[in-house]
Write an enzyme that holds these catalytic residues in place. Structure first.
Site, PDB file in Angstrom:
ATOM      1  CD  GLU A 297      -2.741   1.413   0.234  1.00  0.00           C
ATOM      2  OE1 GLU A 297      -2.458   2.230  -0.672  1.00  0.00           O
ATOM      3  OE2 GLU A 297      -3.759   0.707   0.234  1.00  0.00           O
ATOM      4  CG  ASP A 301      -0.688   4.995  -1.022  1.00  0.00           C
ATOM      5  OD1 ASP A 301      -1.492   4.614  -1.888  1.00  0.00           O
ATOM      6  OD2 ASP A 301      -0.906   4.909   0.197  1.00  0.00           O
ATOM      7  CB  SER A 490      -5.086   1.982  -2.538  1.00  0.00           C
ATOM      8  OG  SER A 490      -5.484   1.612  -1.263  1.00  0.00           O
TER       9      SER A 490
END
Length: 852
Positions: A297, A301, A490
């Site tokens: 994650e 990002d 995300s």
């Protein structure tokens, strides 16, 4: 047997909690505990017990009393109403405060708890055996820790261990209680439970490949994933009109609950020839920064922000995955105030988030908004059912927060050559897709008011915008030392944050302020004619409950960005249509005291707002614009000429404008005078009162009463009336008029003539003799006395029908006649008064005069 034992304990504990809750409801929230000071009650806080978790968990027993519990105390804003007012002004293009965001120090000075209150809270916790582990410059957050036994005694709670499936967690068994003076200053205490685990919203493609599903790979990057040039081409970010070094001079913040490997980031930069900008890491609450199960994650990002704004500085704020860790990480981003665009791809089903956590986050997001920071949050990957399953509609926190931009998910279908073709709602299965729906906690924010297509007009609707999030049309990410394809919201949130950095880069170059919290601007633009150019409106698909539609919908919000067109509008700021305002009067000229209605007609783009009606420099009043018109009625204009203007306020879509001056003439009010007499006919010498009644606009002044052309006198007008009393009218007919003088507000007027009849005064005559009986040949004098109104004239003395002679009335009303010629006998003597101008005639009774 063990299971039965756990179930029995769970049943017992649930009933104890029910009993405590019952006591709180019946006896109130202010409870005096045995260890409270004798002069202060204890108040229970709210929003700390994870009810949804506990009801699905088994009670294991009490938490070890020696365990240390780290906690984050969030204080209340002492003047939150003023903060809310400022936030409204900061994002209102019509307000002088628009875009004048606060520095961190200015925010602290104006809105944070005072130093004395902050110190008092520290002192209280120290006095209860807590260790103060951290203080913060904004005085909103305080970190403390204490052994379980100490915390339990201080809060009048018990810390229990629970099992929810294979996961164990602890929680207090009831809401914490604190002395009233302390509780009144505290909003939330994070760390009293660790039932909540925030989830990443990254969805790798690999699980679907293992199930034998053929991915619809649409990119030109490794494994068919979207690479930076694909994103730029599809979403219109490769135009020469955008800054060449995208993101230069800007800082992007990332909220993370895990670490990352720098080697993954370097590999991504190298592969796509991006500038070598290694992110800065800020570790919170002792987090070690090592990559864990959520490293993918954090990695995606960073890489997706680099893909869109490769020259921007990236600060990765990493904290522990706990209630206290989440609060502390957000507040660090706010107090640093280095990043004007932030993204978070970690969330929690709103239904499982305690009200205390939600309100504590909101307090920090308000600070961000006041400082011009915009935070983008992934809206979740479970479609309309963020808590999992398919039975309970719910949304994701923090995407559902009112001061956060919630970013939903689409499925991308690019055209040949990696250009934009279309998008639909991301919906992989009944349990996976773009998050969206309606908050059950937050009321409808002002920027969503009157928006067509909302699923709720009472509560916050999510998402606000969207972007490609489908793992089947996903992004090439280098994570864990290998290339993979990722989707999930995300991916959408960090791209939106990076895109905002490009916009803020250009705004900064133009001398403008940062965009700040983006929703007010986005919702304003989406309601203009620019919408179709600025956004890709998603109109097909659903997220298993909410369907895409024209305009806003709860599956994709306003849609995805058209990077170039939206860039122009965001850089320029809210554009508004030119307007014109004209003014008309319902009566011109008008009479003083008469109502006149002014109507302002505003032309523009469906203008709303208000019109202020002004007389010279004096504000008369305001009217709301409806169907292009606003009205104001008044009857208070003074006599004379008035320069009336109508000033239109403008709104989010229309510029202000002011009409040319309208000359309104106000004449004096017309009046009428009516005259009445108190006695008509009246008698000469009797008082008669004349009353003039004047109608008009509260007339003042005087009334002149006239008899023909002769002035009788004047009377002041009071209550619309004036009077004159007189007893000097001569006998006869009189033509009486009342002439009203007028005043500054009323015209003069004269009554019609009133004929006042004055009758002569009734008189009486009596006669006496100087000698009765008298002797023939001797003189006898008769005296007549006449009563009346100062009678004058003559009295005729008669003997029967024979006239004896006359006498003139003296001023005392007497007349005499003497004679010596009466014959012997009895004579009937009368006195006949002849009257005068004002006195009537009269005859005395006969006097028997004997003559011997």
């Amino acid at each position: 047997m063990k299971t039965s034992h756990f179930n029995l304990l769970h049943f017992f504990n649930a009933n104890v909690r029910f009993f405590l809750a019952f006591v709180l409801v019946v006896f109130g929230s202010s409870i005096a505990w045995s260890n409270a000071p004798p002069d202060e009650a204890y108040d229970r806080l709210s929003g700390h017990v994870p009810v949804q978790h506990i009801k699905n968990s088994a009670l294991l027993g009490q938490k070890s009393s020696s365990d240390s519990v780290p906690m984050t105390v969030v204080l209340r804003y002492p003047n939150e109403a003023q903060l809310n007012s400022l936030l409204s002004k900061l994002y209102d293009p019509l307000d002088p405060s628009y875009g004048h965001f606060l520095t961190t120090q200015q925010f602290t000075d104006q809105f944070s708890p005072s130093q004395s209150d902050y110190q008092a809270i520290q002192s209280y916790f120290k006095s209860q055996g807590f260790t103060v582990a951290g203080i913060h410059s904004n005085r909103l957050v305080l970190n403390v820790s204490a052994p379980v036994v100490t915390a339990g005694q201080a809060f009048n709670v018990q810390f229990n261990e629970y099992a929810q499936g294979s996961r164990h967690y602890y929680s207090v068994d009831r809401e914490p209680a604190l002395p009233h003076s302390v509780a009144a200053k505290i909003l939330h205490i994070a760390g009293l439970q660790n039932a909540n685990v925030w989830h990443k919203h990254a969805v790798p493609l690999s699980p679907y490949q293992s199930m034998g599903v053929t991915p619809n790979q649409v990119g030109t990057g490794p494994n068919g994933g979207l690479q930076p040039s694909d994103i730029a081409s599809i979403y219109e970010l490769n135009s020469a009109a955008l800054p060449a070094s995208k993101g230069l001079g800007q800082t992007i913040g990332l909220f993370e609950l895990d670490g990352f490997a720098g080697s993954d980031i370097t590999a991504y930069e190298t592969k796509f020839g991006l500038p070598k900008v290694q992110p800065t890491t800020v570790l919170i609450d002792g987090f070690n920064g090592k990559p864990g199960s959520g490293a993918d994650e954090v990695t995606l990002d960073i890489e997706l922000q680099m893909a869109v704004a490769p020259s921007a500085k990236i600060i990765v704020y990493e904290g522990p995955n706990s209630g206290a860790g989440v609060i502390d990480t957000y507040q660090k981003i706010a107090t640093d105030n280095l990043a004007k665009q932030i993204s978070t791809s970690w969330g929690l089903c709103e239904n499982y988030s305690s009200s205390g956590t939600l309100t504590a986050e909101n307090a920090i997001f308000k600070q961000m908004a006041a400082q011009g920071q915009s935070i983008f949050a992934a809206s979740g990957d479970s479609g309309a059912y963020d808590c999992g399953g398919t039975s309970m509609l719910n949304v994701d926190d923090p995407a559902s927060q009112p001061y956060v931009v919630g970013v939903g998910g689409t499925s991308l279908k690019p055209g040949s050559g990696e250009v934009y073709s279309s998008e639909s709602v991301w919906n992989t299965s009944s349990t996976e897709g773009g998050g969206g729906g309606v908050s059950t906690f937050w009321a409808l924010p002002s920027y969503q008011a009157n928006i067509p297509g909302l699923a709720s007009i009472k509560y916050r609707n999510v998402p606000d915008v969207s972007l490609d999030s489908d793992p089947y049309t996903g992004y090439a990410i280098y994570s864990g030392g290998a290339w993979q394809i990722y989707g999930g919201t995300s991916c959408a949130a960090p791209i939106w944050a990076a895109y905002t950095a490009i916009v803020n880069q250009q705004r900064q170059a133009n001398g403008s302020s940062a965009l700040g919290f983006l929703n007010p601007t986005l919702y304003t633009l989406a309601q203009t004619s620019s919408y179709s150019a600025d956004f890709h409106d998603i109109t097909t698909g659903n997220n298993n409950h909410y369907y895409a539609a024209i305009g806003y919908d709860n599956a994709t919000g306003w849609g995805s960005f058209n990077g170039l067109s939206l860039f122009y509008d965001l850089v320029a700021g809210p554009s508004r249509s030119a307007t014109s305002t004209t003014l008309a009067s319902s009566a011109n000229p008008s009479g003083y005291g008469s109502a006149v209605t002014f109507t302002a007609t505003v032309t523009g783009s469906s203008p709303t707002g208000t019109v202020t009606f002004i007389d010279g420099t004096t504000t008369l009043g305001t009217g709301a614009v409806s169907s292009g018109k606003a009205t104001f009625a008044t009857s208070s204009l003074t006599v004379g000429t008035h320069g009336i203007t109508a000033a239109y306020s403008g709104d989010t879509k229309n510029n202000a404008s002011t009409s040319t001056a309208l000359t309104q003439t106000v004449n004096k009010a017309a009046t009428s005078a009516a005259l009445a007499s108190s006695l008509n006919p009246s008698g000469y010498g009797s008082a008669v009162t004349f009353t003039a009644t004047v109608t008009g606009s509260s007339p003042t002044g005087t009334v002149t009463f006239k008899d023909g052309t002769t002035t009788l006198g004047t009377g002041a007008v009071s209550g619309g009336k004036a009077t004159l009393a007189t007893s000097s009218l001569s006998a006869g007919a009189h033509s009486i008029t009342a002439a009203y003088s007028g005043d500054t507000k009323n015209n003069a007027s004269t009554s019609t003539a009133l004929t006042q009849t004055v009758n002569k005064k009734a008189t009486t005559a009596t006669v006496v003799s100087s000698k009765n009986p008298s002797v023939r040949g001797t003189s006898v004098t008769f005296t007549a006395t006449v009563t009346g109104s100062s009678p004058t004239g003559t009295v005729t003395f008669n003997d029967g029908t024979a006239k004896l002679g006359t006498g003139v009335l003296s001023t005392s009303g007497k007349a005499t006649y003497a004679t010596a010629t009466l014959a012997i006998g009895t004579h009937k003597i009368t006195a006949s008064y002849g009257g005068d101008t004002n006195n009537a005639t009269s005859v005395s009774a006969a006097l028997s005069q004997a003559v011997k």
